[in-house]
Design an enzyme around this catalytic site. Structure first.
Site, short mmCIF file in Angstrom:
data_model
loop_
_atom_site.label_atom_id
_atom_site.label_comp_id
_atom_site.label_asym_id
_atom_site.label_seq_id
_atom_site.Cartn_x
_atom_site.Cartn_y
_atom_site.Cartn_z
CD GLN A 63 -3.10 -0.78 0.25
OE1 GLN A 63 -3.12 0.27 -0.41
NE2 GLN A 63 -4.03 -1.70 0.14
CD GLU A 113 -0.12 -14.75 -2.22
OE1 GLU A 113 -0.16 -14.67 -3.47
OE2 GLU A 113 -0.94 -14.16 -1.47
CB CYS A 187 -9.65 -3.59 -2.99
SG CYS A 187 -9.41 -4.99 -4.11
#
Length: 263
Positions: A63, A113, A187
């Site tokens: 970010q 992941e 998001c």
């Protein structure tokens, strides 16, 4: 190489310039994998003093708004409650920003992941800092059902999926794996609404939902949702007589037994 050195002299904060060459076929702006030109392969990134550092490289996602990202991470960890000794599932873990923070608070995190390079970075960052984590490098829609079949259980979970949200089978497996709260960071409000509606049918109700502005002066909005175990809603019976029954079933609920829905 000469250009990258000149850029680093002009911009002291620039650590590792990389090049991505477009292949002429992809519709995306960027083409192939990033090629490091000069500098370090891994760069340590820390959101705030005292927090574990994350190793990032060309192609990693971090970010840009550092202060806001630190606040969001703190809010997610706080929503999970006391973490010491708890087994916590971190789905779409990236390079381990949340997973390493969980380990620093003496939780026992399992990071899932799908991007192998990010999973490798999380493992290396944990090794360098003496933190204990477990990492599975596999897509969530494959890793979570496998954990469910193996009888795994977790006391809490955090998930930070991409804009497409979570796949249905990943949501179903996650709901079966977790006994405590789920913190979902999104998001994309539209896919978040879809995912939250499905979690409600799976027995998790939204306790809190907050918008977060991580990209000021854009229309992009992050959301943090806290989900708790709750009784699934009963199907609404629209009509019942001696001949037939009409039920308004939720989407995705099968009317006949299927291999993945034996009940």
């Amino acid at each position: 190489a000469a250009a990258s050195i000149a850029l680093q002299r002009a911009l002291p904060g620039l650590r590792s310039p990389a090049l991505r060459l477009h292949d002429g076929k992809s519709p995306g702006l960027l083409g192939g994998p990033p090629q490091l030109i000069h500098g370090e392969v891994w760069v340590a990134d820390r959101l705030q003093p005292g927090a574990p550092s994350v190793l990032v490289s060309s192609g990693s996602f971090v970010q840009a708004h550092r202060a806001q990202a630190a606040r969001l991470q703190a809010a997610a960890l706080s929503a999970l409650g006391k973490l010491a000794g708890k087994r916590v599932l971190d789905v779409y873990a990236g390079s381990g920003a949340l997973g390493l923070a969980l380990a620093a608070q003496r939780a026992k995190p399992l990071l899932v992941e799908g991007f192998a390079r990010a999973a490798e970075a999380a493992q290396e960052a944990a090794r360098q800092q003496g933190l204990e984590i477990e990492v599975q490098s596999a897509p969530a829609e494959r890793a979570l059902p496998a954990l469910r079949r193996a009888g795994a259980r977790f006391e809490a979970a955090v998930a930070n999926p991409p804009r497409a949200g979570m796949a249905r089978r990943a949501r179903e497996a996650l709901a079966a794996l977790v006994t405590g709260p789920i913190v979902l960071i999104s998001c994309e409000p539209r896919t978040l609404a879809r995912d939250l509606a499905h979690f409600r049918e799976l027995g998790f109700q939204v306790e809190r939902l907050e918008p977060w502005d991580l990209m000021p002066l854009t229309d992009q909005v992050e959301s943090l949702a806290v989900l708790r175990k709750a009784r699934p809603p009963e199907a609404q019976v629209l009509h019942a007589d001696a001949t037939f029954v009409a039920v308004a079933k939720p989407p995705g609920l099968p009317t006949l037994p299927l291999p993945e829905h034996a009940d």
